[in-house]
Motif scaffolding. Structure first.
Motif, PDB file in Angstrom:
ATOM      1  N   GLN A 355       0.823  -1.207   0.000  1.00  0.00           N
ATOM      2  CA  GLN A 355       0.000   0.000   0.000  1.00  0.00           C
ATOM      3  C   GLN A 355       0.856   1.255   0.000  1.00  0.00           C
ATOM      4  OE1 GLN A 355      -3.676  -0.020   2.521  1.00  0.00           O
ATOM      5  NE2 GLN A 355      -2.889  -1.992   3.235  1.00  0.00           N
ATOM      6  N   ALA A 356       1.969   1.208   0.721  1.00  0.00           N
ATOM      7  CA  ALA A 356       2.848   2.375   0.772  1.00  0.00           C
ATOM      8  C   ALA A 356       3.470   2.674  -0.582  1.00  0.00           C
ATOM      9  CB  ALA A 356       3.951   2.148   1.810  1.00  0.00           C
ATOM     10  N   ASN A 357       3.719   1.621  -1.394  1.00  0.00           N
ATOM     11  CA  ASN A 357       4.346   1.802  -2.708  1.00  0.00           C
ATOM     12  C   ASN A 357       3.338   2.101  -3.807  1.00  0.00           C
ATOM     13  OD1 ASN A 357       6.867   1.266  -1.609  1.00  0.00           O
ATOM     14  ND2 ASN A 357       6.683  -0.949  -1.950  1.00  0.00           N
ATOM     15  N   SER A 358       2.068   2.027  -3.483  1.00  0.00           N
ATOM     16  CA  SER A 358       1.032   2.234  -4.500  1.00  0.00           C
ATOM     17  C   SER A 358       0.483   3.652  -4.428  1.00  0.00           C
ATOM     18  CB  SER A 358      -0.113   1.233  -4.301  1.00  0.00           C
ATOM     19  OG  SER A 358      -1.175   1.524  -5.190  1.00  0.00           O
ATOM     20  N   LEU A 359       0.430   4.310  -5.585  1.00  0.00           N
ATOM     21  CA  LEU A 359      -0.107   5.670  -5.629  1.00  0.00           C
ATOM     22  C   LEU A 359      -1.612   5.679  -5.448  1.00  0.00           C
ATOM     23  CD1 LEU A 359       1.965   7.155  -8.603  1.00  0.00           C
ATOM     24  CD2 LEU A 359       2.334   7.490  -6.151  1.00  0.00           C
ATOM     25  N   THR A 360      -2.239   4.545  -5.726  1.00  0.00           N
ATOM     26  CA  THR A 360      -3.710   4.458  -5.627  1.00  0.00           C
ATOM     27  C   THR A 360      -4.104   3.560  -4.458  1.00  0.00           C
ATOM     28  OG1 THR A 360      -3.745   2.608  -7.189  1.00  0.00           O
ATOM     29  CG2 THR A 360      -4.002   4.840  -8.087  1.00  0.00           C
ATOM     30  N   ALA A 361      -3.276   3.563  -3.480  1.00  0.00           N
ATOM     31  CA  ALA A 361      -3.524   2.682  -2.336  1.00  0.00           C
ATOM     32  C   ALA A 361      -4.888   2.945  -1.724  1.00  0.00           C
ATOM     33  CB  ALA A 361      -2.441   2.879  -1.282  1.00  0.00           C
ATOM     34  N   HIS A 362      -5.606   1.870  -1.410  1.00  0.00           N
ATOM     35  CA  HIS A 362      -6.929   1.982  -0.782  1.00  0.00           C
ATOM     36  C   HIS A 362      -6.752   2.218   0.708  1.00  0.00           C
ATOM     37  CE1 HIS A 362     -11.038   1.194   0.360  1.00  0.00           C
ATOM     38  NE2 HIS A 362     -10.626   0.209   1.140  1.00  0.00           N
ATOM     39  N   LYS A 363      -7.246   3.294   1.207  1.00  0.00           N
ATOM     40  CA  LYS A 363      -7.116   3.626   2.633  1.00  0.00           C
ATOM     41  C   LYS A 363      -8.418   3.278   3.353  1.00  0.00           C
ATOM     42  CE  LYS A 363      -5.890   7.301   5.830  1.00  0.00           C
ATOM     43  NZ  LYS A 363      -5.541   8.737   5.970  1.00  0.00           N
ATOM     44  N   SER A 364      -8.430   2.083   4.008  1.00  0.00           N
ATOM     45  CA  SER A 364      -9.630   1.626   4.698  1.00  0.00           C
ATOM     46  C   SER A 364      -9.686   2.182   6.111  1.00  0.00           C
ATOM     47  CB  SER A 364      -9.647   0.097   4.749  1.00  0.00           C
ATOM     48  OG  SER A 364     -10.691  -0.352   5.563  1.00  0.00           O
ATOM     49  N   HIS A 365     -10.828   2.781   6.457  1.00  0.00           N
ATOM     50  CA  HIS A 365     -11.010   3.247   7.827  1.00  0.00           C
ATOM     51  C   HIS A 365     -12.095   2.432   8.528  1.00  0.00           C
ATOM     52  CE1 HIS A 365     -14.108   5.386   5.567  1.00  0.00           C
ATOM     53  NE2 HIS A 365     -14.765   5.526   6.696  1.00  0.00           N
ATOM     54  N   GLY A 366     -12.525   1.330   7.873  1.00  0.00           N
ATOM     55  CA  GLY A 366     -13.582   0.504   8.454  1.00  0.00           C
ATOM     56  C   GLY A 366     -13.196  -0.113   9.777  1.00  0.00           C
ATOM     57  N   SER A 367     -11.937  -0.617   9.879  1.00  0.00           N
ATOM     58  CA  SER A 367     -11.521  -1.251  11.134  1.00  0.00           C
ATOM     59  C   SER A 367     -11.437  -0.231  12.260  1.00  0.00           C
ATOM     60  CB  SER A 367     -10.174  -1.948  10.950  1.00  0.00           C
ATOM     61  OG  SER A 367      -9.194  -1.030  10.512  1.00  0.00           O
ATOM     62  N   ARG A 368     -11.034   1.003  11.938  1.00  0.00           N
ATOM     63  CA  ARG A 368     -10.996   2.054  12.968  1.00  0.00           C
ATOM     64  C   ARG A 368     -12.395   2.347  13.484  1.00  0.00           C
ATOM     65  NH1 ARG A 368     -12.367   6.999  12.873  1.00  0.00           N
ATOM     66  NH2 ARG A 368     -12.475   7.091  10.594  1.00  0.00           N
ATOM     67  N   ILE A 369     -13.357   2.421  12.556  1.00  0.00           N
ATOM     68  CA  ILE A 369     -14.748   2.652  12.946  1.00  0.00           C
ATOM     69  C   ILE A 369     -15.259   1.487  13.792  1.00  0.00           C
ATOM     70  CG2 ILE A 369     -17.109   2.850  12.071  1.00  0.00           C
ATOM     71  CD1 ILE A 369     -15.991   4.348   9.680  1.00  0.00           C
ATOM     72  N   ALA A 370     -14.899   0.258  13.382  1.00  0.00           N
ATOM     73  CA  ALA A 370     -15.354  -0.923  14.122  1.00  0.00           C
ATOM     74  C   ALA A 370     -14.816  -0.917  15.547  1.00  0.00           C
ATOM     75  CB  ALA A 370     -14.914  -2.193  13.395  1.00  0.00           C
ATOM     76  N   GLU A 371     -13.551  -0.541  15.708  1.00  0.00           N
ATOM     77  CA  GLU A 371     -12.962  -0.490  17.051  1.00  0.00           C
ATOM     78  C   GLU A 371     -13.645   0.565  17.917  1.00  0.00           C
ATOM     79  OE1 GLU A 371      -8.888   0.178  16.238  1.00  0.00           O
ATOM     80  OE2 GLU A 371      -8.540  -1.854  15.459  1.00  0.00           O
ATOM     81  N   GLU A 372     -13.994   1.693  17.313  1.00  0.00           N
ATOM     82  CA  GLU A 372     -14.683   2.737  18.066  1.00  0.00           C
ATOM     83  C   GLU A 372     -16.075   2.273  18.461  1.00  0.00           C
ATOM     84  OE1 GLU A 372     -15.573   7.557  17.745  1.00  0.00           O
ATOM     85  OE2 GLU A 372     -14.437   6.516  16.184  1.00  0.00           O
ATOM     86  N   ARG A 373     -16.740   1.592  17.538  1.00  0.00           N
ATOM     87  CA  ARG A 373     -18.067   1.047  17.851  1.00  0.00           C
ATOM     88  C   ARG A 373     -17.972   0.034  18.987  1.00  0.00           C
ATOM     89  NH1 ARG A 373     -20.920  -1.740  13.179  1.00  0.00           N
ATOM     90  NH2 ARG A 373     -22.507  -1.934  14.782  1.00  0.00           N
ATOM     91  N   LEU A 374     -16.909  -0.762  18.958  1.00  0.00           N
ATOM     92  CA  LEU A 374     -16.720  -1.795  19.969  1.00  0.00           C
ATOM     93  C   LEU A 374     -16.613  -1.168  21.360  1.00  0.00           C
ATOM     94  CD1 LEU A 374     -16.486  -4.847  19.514  1.00  0.00           C
ATOM     95  CD2 LEU A 374     -14.019  -4.620  19.814  1.00  0.00           C
ATOM     96  N   GLN A 375     -15.894  -0.077  21.470  1.00  0.00           N
ATOM     97  CA  GLN A 375     -15.748   0.618  22.748  1.00  0.00           C
ATOM     98  C   GLN A 375     -17.105   1.107  23.258  1.00  0.00           C
ATOM     99  OE1 GLN A 375     -12.873   3.727  22.219  1.00  0.00           O
ATOM    100  NE2 GLN A 375     -11.185   2.328  21.790  1.00  0.00           N
ATOM    101  N   ILE A 376     -17.917   1.649  22.351  1.00  0.00           N
ATOM    102  CA  ILE A 376     -19.232   2.167  22.745  1.00  0.00           C
ATOM    103  C   ILE A 376     -20.157   1.025  23.156  1.00  0.00           C
ATOM    104  CG2 ILE A 376     -21.260   3.438  21.963  1.00  0.00           C
ATOM    105  CD1 ILE A 376     -19.421   5.001  20.090  1.00  0.00           C
ATOM    106  N   VAL A 377     -20.138  -0.068  22.388  1.00  0.00           N
ATOM    107  CA  VAL A 377     -20.971  -1.232  22.715  1.00  0.00           C
ATOM    108  C   VAL A 377     -20.619  -1.760  24.106  1.00  0.00           C
ATOM    109  CG1 VAL A 377     -21.380  -3.660  22.144  1.00  0.00           C
ATOM    110  CG2 VAL A 377     -21.476  -1.940  20.348  1.00  0.00           C
ATOM    111  N   ASN A 378     -19.339  -1.832  24.400  1.00  0.00           N
ATOM    112  CA  ASN A 378     -18.917  -2.303  25.732  1.00  0.00           C
ATOM    113  C   ASN A 378     -19.379  -1.351  26.821  1.00  0.00           C
ATOM    114  OD1 ASN A 378     -17.653  -4.701  25.040  1.00  0.00           O
ATOM    115  ND2 ASN A 378     -15.687  -3.727  24.633  1.00  0.00           N
ATOM    116  N   LYS A 379     -19.285  -0.050  26.549  1.00  0.00           N
ATOM    117  CA  LYS A 379     -19.672   0.946  27.535  1.00  0.00           C
ATOM    118  C   LYS A 379     -21.155   0.867  27.846  1.00  0.00           C
ATOM    119  CE  LYS A 379     -19.424   5.917  28.494  1.00  0.00           C
ATOM    120  NZ  LYS A 379     -18.996   7.242  27.984  1.00  0.00           N
ATOM    121  N   ILE A 380     -21.979   0.664  26.821  1.00  0.00           N
ATOM    122  CA  ILE A 380     -23.437   0.646  27.013  1.00  0.00           C
ATOM    123  C   ILE A 380     -23.911  -0.704  27.563  1.00  0.00           C
ATOM    124  CG2 ILE A 380     -25.671   0.826  25.866  1.00  0.00           C
ATOM    125  CD1 ILE A 380     -24.421   2.709  23.864  1.00  0.00           C
ATOM    126  N   TYR A 381     -23.405  -1.803  26.975  1.00  0.00           N
ATOM    127  CA  TYR A 381     -23.972  -3.118  27.271  1.00  0.00           C
ATOM    128  C   TYR A 381     -23.071  -4.021  28.122  1.00  0.00           C
ATOM    129  CZ  TYR A 381     -27.137  -1.653  23.576  1.00  0.00           C
ATOM    130  OH  TYR A 381     -28.040  -0.939  22.821  1.00  0.00           O
TER     131      TYR A 381
END
Length: 411
Positions: A355-381
């Protein structure tokens, strides 16, 4: 002074000292007894009960003021008015200013009545009693209640009774205030927790909504490929599966929890789309443990999708010599749901370099969002959900893929 006179004075002094000590013991008894009471109702009933048990009164009734109606309401009693625990027989209401009780509530001054038959204010309740003692419960300068006791004998109540009952009323007011403060604090704390939960739920909804366009974007790229290749059959098949996936995602994201079966179906459909897009360049296996009920186990929707996507896009699609394979395994282990997402791809380090060598590298932020959701789910439930990522290696220590494990306490 004669010898008999000295004895008489000594007896009087001793009696006065005994009464003073008894008064202090009675007040201390009430103070200690009130410590364990946690509600206003418990405070009032404790006072009524102990006035009988400790002071040998025939009856005792505690009134509280209803400010909206300006009346005093019997809230606790001990004696004939109290046939069963925490129950008042035919409770009455007295307007402020009416009767001896109402007069004390109006003036804020305690009264000791030696003969009620000579007092026009006397209100007969369940029976006629000739002595009455009435003291106000004063909180922050305002009368909030009354402690009232009666006795069938005339001149029964003495000044020491008035002193004791006045002290009890003061202790009662202090305890009521502490209880009210504690209740207000707990209410504020509950409200704060509820507000925090609502804020977290709103944030959770916003994060879920971020996931949808992420999947749509990736799927539209795949459809675009078939359109450009003029492959009508494949485009039609893909569009059909894509529309099914969109329906599943829309349904799943309407609630905070969905049955595991629904979530796995959405994952299967998504993986089918990715396999079509990549000309079936990888294999896929989904296994579910026999003891795991897919219909009763609930999971947060779209939480593991980003890791499935990462396994395909960054692990499997960068081709290796052997056949790429994606394995999803769901099991119930000691009261926990365990979902593992394993790929035999290039591994995280090689993927990062690519990804670092690719000019068109796909930058996924899905896992970051999932981790943030996980923290909230734990906090609530409080489900102790977590994501663990492990790098796989072969016998020679060469990177052999990645395994992501999602663990969550079963609800």
């Amino acid at each position: 002074m004669s010898k008999n006179g000295k004895h008489t004075q000594h007896d009087q002094d001793r009696k006065a000292l005994e009464e003073e000590l008894e008064t202090e013991r009675a007040i201390n008894f009430f103070a200690i007894s009130l410590i364990d009471q946690t509600t206003v109702e418990e405070v009032l009933w404790d006072v009524a009960k102990n006035c009988i048990a400790r002071l040998n009164f025939v009856d005792c009734v505690v009134y509280m003021l209803d400010e909206s109606r300006n009346v005093l309401i019997q809230k606790a009693a001990h004696g004939p008015k109290n046939p069963r625990s925490y129950e008042i027989f035919q409770p009455i209401e007295i307007p402020v200013g009416k009767g001896i009780v109402g007069s004390v509530a109006q003036t804020g001054q305690p009264e000791l009545i030696a003969d009620t038959s000579q007092d026009a204010r006397y209100i007969r309740d369940d029976d006629m009693r000739y002595s009455e003692i009435t003291v106000p419960i004063v909180l922050e300068g305002e009368v909030v209640g009354i402690i009232d006791a009666e006795h069938p004998e005339k001149n029964f109540f003495k000044p020491r009774h008035l002193h004791i009952l006045t002290s009890i009323a003061r202790l009662c007011a202090q305890k009521i205030r502490r209880v009210q403060i504690e209740q207000a604090y707990r209410q504020t704390e509950r409200q704060l927790l509820e507000n925090n939960k609502r804020i977290a739920e709103a944030k959770l909804m916003a994060l879920r909504m971020q996931m949808n366009p992420h999947f749509v974007f990736n799927s539209l790229n795949a459809i675009n490929k078939f359109v450009l290749q003029n492959d009508v059959d494949e485009a039609s098949l893909y569009l059909n599966k894509f529309s099914r996936l969109m329906r599943q995602i829309i349904v799943n994201t309407q609630t905070e929890w969905v049955p595991l079966r629904h979530e796995l179906k959405a994952i299967e459909t998504y993986v089918e789309l990715e396999r079509l897009r990549s000309d079936n360049s990888f294999d896929f296996t989904l296994t579910v443990g026999r003891t795991l009920s897919q219909d009763t186990v609930q999971v947060p929707p779209l939480l593991i999708h980003p890791y499935v996507e990462n396994a395909i896009w960054h692990g499997l699609l960068p081709q290796k010599a052997e056949k790429p394979h994606l394995q999803i395994d769901c099991q119930q282990v000691a009261g926990f749901l365990v979902i593992s997402i394993a790929d035999n791809g290039v591994g995280r380090e090689a993927s990062k370099r690519a990804q670092a060598n690719s000019l068109t590298a796909h930058k996924s932020h899905g896992s970051r969002i999932a981790e943030e959701r996980l923290q909230i789910v734990n906090k609530i439930y409080g489900v102790d959900a977590r994501i663990d990522v492990a790098d796989l290696v072969d016998s020679a220590g060469v990177p052999a893929g990645t395994c992501v494990t999602f663990t969550m306490k079963l609800k």
